[in-house]
Design a protein around this motif. Structure first.
Motif, PDB file in Angstrom:
ATOM      1  N   VAL A 284      40.337  49.217 -64.595  1.00  0.00           N
ATOM      2  CA  VAL A 284      40.873  48.323 -63.568  1.00  0.00           C
ATOM      3  C   VAL A 284      41.547  49.075 -62.415  1.00  0.00           C
ATOM      4  O   VAL A 284      42.050  48.456 -61.475  1.00  0.00           O
ATOM      5  N   ALA A 285      41.568  50.412 -62.482  1.00  0.00           N
ATOM      6  CA  ALA A 285      42.098  51.238 -61.381  1.00  0.00           C
ATOM      7  C   ALA A 285      43.425  50.713 -60.848  1.00  0.00           C
ATOM      8  O   ALA A 285      43.538  50.313 -59.686  1.00  0.00           O
ATOM      9  N   PRO A 286      44.476  50.708 -61.673  1.00  0.00           N
ATOM     10  CA  PRO A 286      45.739  50.071 -61.278  1.00  0.00           C
ATOM     11  C   PRO A 286      46.378  50.626 -60.007  1.00  0.00           C
ATOM     12  O   PRO A 286      46.925  49.863 -59.204  1.00  0.00           O
ATOM     13  N   LEU A 287      46.306  51.950 -59.809  1.00  0.00           N
ATOM     14  CA  LEU A 287      46.938  52.513 -58.614  1.00  0.00           C
ATOM     15  C   LEU A 287      46.259  52.038 -57.335  1.00  0.00           C
ATOM     16  O   LEU A 287      46.911  51.791 -56.318  1.00  0.00           O
ATOM     17  N   THR A 288      44.945  51.901 -57.371  1.00  0.00           N
ATOM     18  CA  THR A 288      44.227  51.396 -56.200  1.00  0.00           C
ATOM     19  C   THR A 288      44.662  49.974 -55.878  1.00  0.00           C
ATOM     20  O   THR A 288      44.872  49.621 -54.712  1.00  0.00           O
TER      21      THR A 288
ATOM     22  N   VAL B  74      37.487  63.548 -52.779  1.00  0.00           N
ATOM     23  CA  VAL B  74      37.848  64.920 -52.398  1.00  0.00           C
ATOM     24  C   VAL B  74      37.931  65.092 -50.888  1.00  0.00           C
ATOM     25  O   VAL B  74      38.936  65.600 -50.349  1.00  0.00           O
ATOM     26  N   PHE B  75      36.881  64.656 -50.175  1.00  0.00           N
ATOM     27  CA  PHE B  75      36.790  64.961 -48.748  1.00  0.00           C
ATOM     28  C   PHE B  75      37.522  63.960 -47.854  1.00  0.00           C
ATOM     29  O   PHE B  75      37.919  64.313 -46.732  1.00  0.00           O
ATOM     30  N   TYR B  76      37.713  62.733 -48.325  1.00  0.00           N
ATOM     31  CA  TYR B  76      38.283  61.708 -47.452  1.00  0.00           C
ATOM     32  C   TYR B  76      39.637  61.195 -47.943  1.00  0.00           C
ATOM     33  O   TYR B  76      40.603  61.195 -47.187  1.00  0.00           O
ATOM     34  N   ASP B  77      39.743  60.799 -49.199  1.00  0.00           N
ATOM     35  CA  ASP B  77      41.047  60.347 -49.684  1.00  0.00           C
ATOM     36  C   ASP B  77      42.048  61.498 -49.722  1.00  0.00           C
ATOM     37  O   ASP B  77      43.173  61.384 -49.226  1.00  0.00           O
ATOM     38  N   LEU B  78      41.651  62.595 -50.328  1.00  0.00           N
ATOM     39  CA  LEU B  78      42.542  63.760 -50.394  1.00  0.00           C
ATOM     40  C   LEU B  78      42.482  64.604 -49.135  1.00  0.00           C
ATOM     41  O   LEU B  78      43.354  65.442 -48.901  1.00  0.00           O
TER      42      LEU B  78
ATOM     43  N   LEU C 281      52.617  56.913 -62.649  1.00  0.00           N
ATOM     44  CA  LEU C 281      52.771  56.971 -61.199  1.00  0.00           C
ATOM     45  C   LEU C 281      53.050  55.596 -60.589  1.00  0.00           C
ATOM     46  O   LEU C 281      53.486  55.508 -59.434  1.00  0.00           O
ATOM     47  N   ALA C 282      52.801  54.547 -61.349  1.00  0.00           N
ATOM     48  CA  ALA C 282      53.123  53.203 -60.872  1.00  0.00           C
ATOM     49  C   ALA C 282      54.633  53.012 -60.714  1.00  0.00           C
ATOM     50  O   ALA C 282      55.078  52.051 -60.080  1.00  0.00           O
TER      51      ALA C 282
ATOM     52  N   LEU D 267      55.842  46.731 -52.984  1.00  0.00           N
ATOM     53  CA  LEU D 267      56.093  48.164 -52.958  1.00  0.00           C
ATOM     54  C   LEU D 267      55.111  48.900 -52.047  1.00  0.00           C
ATOM     55  O   LEU D 267      53.950  48.490 -51.918  1.00  0.00           O
ATOM     56  N   VAL D 268      55.570  49.987 -51.455  1.00  0.00           N
ATOM     57  CA  VAL D 268      54.694  50.850 -50.660  1.00  0.00           C
ATOM     58  C   VAL D 268      54.965  52.297 -51.070  1.00  0.00           C
ATOM     59  O   VAL D 268      56.009  52.614 -51.637  1.00  0.00           O
ATOM     60  N   THR D 269      54.009  53.177 -50.769  1.00  0.00           N
ATOM     61  CA  THR D 269      54.156  54.588 -51.085  1.00  0.00           C
ATOM     62  C   THR D 269      53.476  55.428 -50.013  1.00  0.00           C
ATOM     63  O   THR D 269      52.427  55.033 -49.479  1.00  0.00           O
ATOM     64  N   PRO D 270      54.031  56.577 -49.685  1.00  0.00           N
ATOM     65  CA  PRO D 270      53.360  57.472 -48.735  1.00  0.00           C
ATOM     66  C   PRO D 270      52.205  58.236 -49.377  1.00  0.00           C
ATOM     67  O   PRO D 270      51.494  58.973 -48.695  1.00  0.00           O
ATOM     68  N   LEU D 271      52.031  58.058 -50.683  1.00  0.00           N
ATOM     69  CA  LEU D 271      51.001  58.796 -51.420  1.00  0.00           C
ATOM     70  C   LEU D 271      49.801  57.908 -51.775  1.00  0.00           C
ATOM     71  O   LEU D 271      49.104  58.165 -52.743  1.00  0.00           O
ATOM     72  N   SER D 272      49.569  56.878 -50.989  1.00  0.00           N
ATOM     73  CA  SER D 272      48.529  55.901 -51.337  1.00  0.00           C
ATOM     74  C   SER D 272      47.147  56.538 -51.462  1.00  0.00           C
ATOM     75  O   SER D 272      46.364  56.165 -52.351  1.00  0.00           O
ATOM     76  N   GLN D 273      46.822  57.494 -50.602  1.00  0.00           N
ATOM     77  CA  GLN D 273      45.499  58.118 -50.672  1.00  0.00           C
ATOM     78  C   GLN D 273      45.347  58.974 -51.931  1.00  0.00           C
ATOM     79  O   GLN D 273      44.289  58.988 -52.558  1.00  0.00           O
ATOM     80  N   ILE D 274      46.412  59.677 -52.290  1.00  0.00           N
ATOM     81  CA  ILE D 274      46.373  60.471 -53.515  1.00  0.00           C
ATOM     82  C   ILE D 274      46.259  59.566 -54.729  1.00  0.00           C
ATOM     83  O   ILE D 274      45.453  59.808 -55.639  1.00  0.00           O
ATOM     84  N   TYR D 275      47.042  58.501 -54.747  1.00  0.00           N
ATOM     85  CA  TYR D 275      46.993  57.562 -55.867  1.00  0.00           C
ATOM     86  C   TYR D 275      45.607  56.910 -55.969  1.00  0.00           C
ATOM     87  O   TYR D 275      45.069  56.735 -57.060  1.00  0.00           O
ATOM     88  N   GLY D 276      45.039  56.569 -54.802  1.00  0.00           N
ATOM     89  CA  GLY D 276      43.711  55.963 -54.812  1.00  0.00           C
ATOM     90  C   GLY D 276      42.659  56.902 -55.371  1.00  0.00           C
ATOM     91  O   GLY D 276      41.762  56.479 -56.111  1.00  0.00           O
TER      92      GLY D 276
END
Length: 331
Positions: free
Chosen positions: A12-16, A87-91, A131-132, A195-204
């Motif tokens: 279910v990809a909870p962080l996304t 790898v190339f876009y989210d991170l 990480l949630a 909630l919001v996080t500055p690490l959304s791309q890493i979490y995704g």
């Protein structure tokens, strides 16, 4: 049983879901829309745990092979284009670091495709749950109400990979993992409203990698159940990764559309046959949602993507129906 729990959580990809930042109203509506799918899966698995996932429900039908092949091709394409995207876009990595990480993820995915690294699901699931609770700050004003009801439908479809659960090893008494995973997904969607996080791309990207591993195990089980050597699957995957490196963005744009469309086609066919009796109310409602997903995947694509979707569906249907006829004529 514990491995199945970790499988279900990653599916279910909870962080996304948390990083979507839907409003509370939209999160609740999306959860209600997807609930018939969760109920259908629970009823299906509670009666008998399948050997080949949702294919077991439709394999006796003339469209059985169409469902099977569309599902396999969909998730096979997902593996390589998702690793590229993470790898190339989210991170947003480049150079040696990017290719080193991609090489590592390719190796791990290859092991999963061979059924030899199932334990990877444990740290990925625990990491997402952990990480949630880290590096989030309250910001309900960030969440926006959706004006278009179709956007709410699209949000509900983000839980569609929960349908991977029947492709894991399990037994009917473990069917409770379906409502458990649905609860994790719904809880994540609602938490993201506040909630919001500055690490959304890493979490995704972590959620994406978890999904890749789950899908790899599901593909391995399907190949083994059909008595096909998973080495063929691994070889194809490695070739697809090499092809994607020519131009990751172009590869992503060319493969995501047919992959998503074929997934919805396979799930539409499966849910149309999934349950009998009163349970059909839930499975047919789920089938209707999958048909919307198929329609929408075509609608949002550009011309090249639309052509690729039509071509992929045409080939899969043609091959599936042809092989079904040959199998039926064999004494």
């Amino acid at each position: 049983m514990k491995r199945l729990v970790f499988f279900a959580i990653n599916s279910v990809a909870p962080l996304t879901l948390m990083t979507l930042h839907s409003s509370l109203r939209d999160a609740i509506l999306s959860s209600l829309i997807i609930s018939p799918l969760g109920i259908s899966l629970y009823l299906y698995l509670r009666s008998s745990w399948p050997k080949t996932g949702l294919y077991d429900a439709i394999q006796g039908s003339r469209l059985g092979k169409v469902q099977l092949y569309s599902w396999v091709v969909s998730y096979f394409l997902y593996l390589s284009y998702t690793l590229d995207y993470a790898v190339f876009y989210d991170l947003n990595l480049h150079g040696v670091v990017a290719y080193s990480l991609l090489g590592l993820l390719t190796l791990l995915t290859g092991l999963v495709l061979l059924g030899r690294a199932e334990m990877l699901l444990i740290p990925l699931a625990l990491g997402q749950l952990g990480l949630a609770f880290l590096y989030w700050t309250p910001s309900p004003a960030q969440a926006q109400h959706t004006i278009d009801f179709l956007d709410i439908l699209n949000s509900s479809l983000l839980l569609v990979c929960m349908t991977l659960i029947p492709y894991a090893d399990g037994e009917p008494k473990m069917a409770w993992v379906v409502p458990m995973s649905l609860g994790v997904g719904v809880g994540s969607l609602i938490a993201g409203s506040f909630l919001v996080t500055p690490l959304s791309q890493i979490y995704g990207s972590i959620s994406m990698i978890g999904l890749v591993m789950v899908e790899g195990l599901a593909l391995n089980r399907v190949f083994r159940s059909q008595k096909v050597n998973p080495m063929f699957l691994l070889t194809g995957f490695l070739v697809s990764v090499l092809i994607s490196l020519v131009s990751p963005l172009t590869y992503y744009n060319l493969t995501i559309a047919p992959s998503v469309a074929l997934l919805y086609l396979s799930l539409f066919l499966a849910f149309a046959y999934l349950l009998t009796g009163v349970g059909r109310i839930f499975s047919w409602a789920s089938a209707g949602l999958m048909m919307y997903g198929l329609y929408n995947s075509f609608l949002v694509g550009d011309l090249i993507q639309q052509v690729s979707i039509l071509l992929a569906i045409f080939v899969i249907v043609l091959v599936g129906l042809t092989l079904k006829r040959k199998g039926a004529s064999t004494p």
